[in-house]
Write a protein that holds these residues in place. Structure first.
Motif, PDB file in Angstrom:
ATOM      1  N   LYS A 238       5.847  -0.777  -3.190  1.00 56.18           N
ATOM      2  CA  LYS A 238       4.964  -0.820  -4.359  1.00 56.18           C
ATOM      3  C   LYS A 238       3.493  -0.758  -3.948  1.00 56.18           C
ATOM      4  CE  LYS A 238       7.896  -2.932  -7.845  1.00 56.18           C
ATOM      5  NZ  LYS A 238       7.941  -3.896  -8.969  1.00 56.18           N
ATOM      6  N   PHE A 239       3.165  -1.371  -2.825  1.00 57.10           N
ATOM      7  CA  PHE A 239       1.786  -1.292  -2.327  1.00 57.10           C
ATOM      8  C   PHE A 239       1.448   0.155  -1.952  1.00 57.10           C
ATOM      9  CE2 PHE A 239       2.743  -5.755  -1.814  1.00 57.10           C
ATOM     10  CZ  PHE A 239       1.531  -6.406  -1.971  1.00 57.10           C
ATOM     11  N   ARG A 240       2.372   0.810  -1.276  1.00 58.68           N
ATOM     12  CA  ARG A 240       2.121   2.191  -0.850  1.00 58.68           C
ATOM     13  C   ARG A 240       2.012   3.129  -2.039  1.00 58.68           C
ATOM     14  NH1 ARG A 240       5.395   0.046   3.197  1.00 58.68           N
ATOM     15  NH2 ARG A 240       7.355   0.746   2.234  1.00 58.68           N
ATOM     16  N   TRP A 241       2.816   2.886  -3.088  1.00 63.34           N
ATOM     17  CA  TRP A 241       2.733   3.692  -4.304  1.00 63.34           C
ATOM     18  C   TRP A 241       1.375   3.483  -4.975  1.00 63.34           C
ATOM     19  CZ3 TRP A 241       4.111   7.833  -6.562  1.00 63.34           C
ATOM     20  CH2 TRP A 241       4.031   8.001  -7.944  1.00 63.34           C
ATOM     21  N   ASN A 242       0.901   2.262  -4.984  1.00 63.16           N
ATOM     22  CA  ASN A 242      -0.426   1.986  -5.530  1.00 63.16           C
ATOM     23  C   ASN A 242      -1.498   2.785  -4.790  1.00 63.16           C
ATOM     24  OD1 ASN A 242       0.474   0.162  -7.433  1.00 63.16           O
ATOM     25  ND2 ASN A 242      -0.108  -1.667  -6.273  1.00 63.16           N
ATOM     26  N   ALA A 243      -1.403   2.809  -3.467  1.00 66.35           N
ATOM     27  CA  ALA A 243      -2.392   3.540  -2.660  1.00 66.35           C
ATOM     28  C   ALA A 243      -2.338   5.030  -2.952  1.00 66.35           C
ATOM     29  CB  ALA A 243      -2.143   3.273  -1.179  1.00 66.35           C
ATOM     30  N   PHE A 244      -1.130   5.563  -3.111  1.00 65.87           N
ATOM     31  CA  PHE A 244      -0.981   6.996  -3.429  1.00 65.87           C
ATOM     32  C   PHE A 244      -1.675   7.317  -4.748  1.00 65.87           C
ATOM     33  CE2 PHE A 244       1.357  10.399  -5.621  1.00 65.87           C
ATOM     34  CZ  PHE A 244       1.122  11.441  -4.722  1.00 65.87           C
ATOM     35  N   LYS A 245      -1.468   6.477  -5.748  1.00 65.99           N
ATOM     36  CA  LYS A 245      -2.112   6.707  -7.048  1.00 65.99           C
ATOM     37  C   LYS A 245      -3.631   6.616  -6.920  1.00 65.99           C
ATOM     38  CE  LYS A 245       0.266   3.499  -9.186  1.00 65.99           C
ATOM     39  NZ  LYS A 245       0.729   2.601 -10.271  1.00 65.99           N
ATOM     40  N   GLY A 246      -4.087   5.795  -5.994  1.00 65.82           N
ATOM     41  CA  GLY A 246      -5.519   5.630  -5.804  1.00 65.82           C
ATOM     42  C   GLY A 246      -6.220   6.855  -5.257  1.00 65.82           C
TER      43      GLY A 246
END
Length: 391
Positions: free
Chosen positions: A70-78
């Motif tokens: 979930k952290f990595r998905w957040n970074a991708f969206k960023g």
């Protein structure tokens, strides 16, 4: 009693790394005069005993745990925004909803790092942020040292972090930073100098109060959290550039690399004769106490290096770079030794290895400096004074 909420992007326990130590002790200091709650985000599950330890300091511990995906998905969206990837990495709607519902019950909100500042930048409440150091200044140097995916990430962050740091400083009541070097860097780039205050790193009481009984060995130690790029680079640089020169003069010298989560590149250094990589150890300070010299061959980064202050508190002579010594209120040759080139570092280490009186003299003066400037009694009063002015 007035209430303070501290927001942290990681659980500040166990006390590994300068950021965890600072959050933990900030809460401990503020608890002297306020009711302090801790809301923290964790990547992965947290051991119950860690939470119980934190409850000894904080009135309440509110924990938000998420899997790494979930952290990595957040970074991708960023990637598709203009804000730093790390601000997105740690941003979760559930945390935001909790803050929006509960911030009114607090007299002040204390964010740690720009990673949690995003949660409260819109909130009309007294708020402060401990930036710790100038991350953007670190990225300017680090982007040249990385390759592959990390080069892409650092390139993105290098463009985004500084404007975000300045924006955060100017919209919060106070921002704290660990060194005047970092503070001046922000002011030069548009930060309101009235809103940014230097509060240095402090050495934790457990280190200050140690009574070493360990006999010195013919060894040098580097203590650091090994999963950061700057520390990994420092360990590899010393092992490959400095140690071979030292061995020409002192064939039996050993280099001990101490610190949690060493990556493969650091673990591989343990295959070199005379090098030991410990990984996590319960008491890393035993290695410092048993070493004749402590090194911190940092070649890029920002802020004040906690590992240097801890070694100085233990009366150990430290050889570091000009960057490693940056921000510390000490003098080269008196409280520590500075060398930026491999040959020069070798010479200064040898001068200490061969002269016990010199080691003891530097160590004694280093300890006196720590007692004067870098204890939590001293730093804690500075935090309390600033907070009292706001609430």
């Amino acid at each position: 009693m007035k209430k303070i909420l501290i927001l942290s992007s990681r659980i500040p326990y166990p006390l590994i790394g300068g950021d965890r130590i600072r959050i933990y002790n900030t809460g401990k200091v503020l608890s002297r005069g306020y009711k302090v709650d801790l809301a923290c985000i964790s990547e992965g599950e947290v051991r119950k005993e860690y939470v119980e330890e934190l409850k000894e300091i904080f009135h309440k511990v509110i924990l938000f745990s998420y899997p790494g995906s979930k952290f990595r998905w957040n970074a991708f969206k960023g990637i598709f925004s203009n804000e730093p990837l790390q601000a997105h990495y740690y941003y979760f709607p559930e945390v935001q909803n909790w803050i929006d519902k509960n911030f009114g019950s607090y007299d002040l909100i204390f964010a740690h790092h720009i990673r949690t500042a995003k949660y409260i930048e819109h909130i009309d409440r007294p708020k402060v942020v401990d930036l710790h150091d100038a991350i953007s200044m670190n990225y300017l140097k680090a982007v040249k040292k990385v390759n592959g995916l990390w080069r892409l990430i650092y390139g993105i962050e290098n463009r985004r972090v500084l404007p975000y740091e300045i924006k955060t400083i100017n919209c919060f009541n106070r921002s704290f930073i660990v060194s005047d070097v970092d503070r001046n860097y922000f002011i030069e780039h548009g930060a309101d100098q009235e809103k940014i205050i230097t509060i240095p790193v402090a050495v934790k009481d457990e280190v200050i109060n140690r009574s070493p009984q360990v006999k010195e060995k013919n060894q040098i130690v580097f203590l650091a959290k090994m999963d950061t790029l700057a520390n990994r680079d420092a360990a590899i640089y010393f092992a490959k550039k400095v140690l071979p020169l030292l061995k020409k003069e002192n064939k039996k010298i050993r280099f001990i690399i101490v610190g949690a989560r060493p990556p493969k590149e650091v673990l591989n250094l343990g295959k070199i004769e005379g090098i030991k990589v410990t990984g996590f150890v319960k008491d890393p300070y035993e290695y410092l106490e048993a070493s004749k010299v402590v090194v911190a061959p940092i070649r890029f980064g920002a802020g004040i290096q906690n590992k240097i202050l801890e070694a100085m508190a233990l009366r150990k002579p430290v050889v570091t770079t000009s960057l490693g010594a940056q921000g510390i209120k000490g003098k080269d040759g008196e409280h520590f030794l500075v060398a930026d080139r491999a040959k020069e570092m070798t010479e200064k280490i040898l001068s200490l290895l061969e002269d016990r009186e010199k080691r003891e003299s530097v160590g004694k003066k280093a300890r006196a400096l720590i007692e004067k400037e870098y204890t939590w009694d001293t730093i804690g009063e500075k935090f309390l004074t600033e907070i009292e002015q706001i609430i």
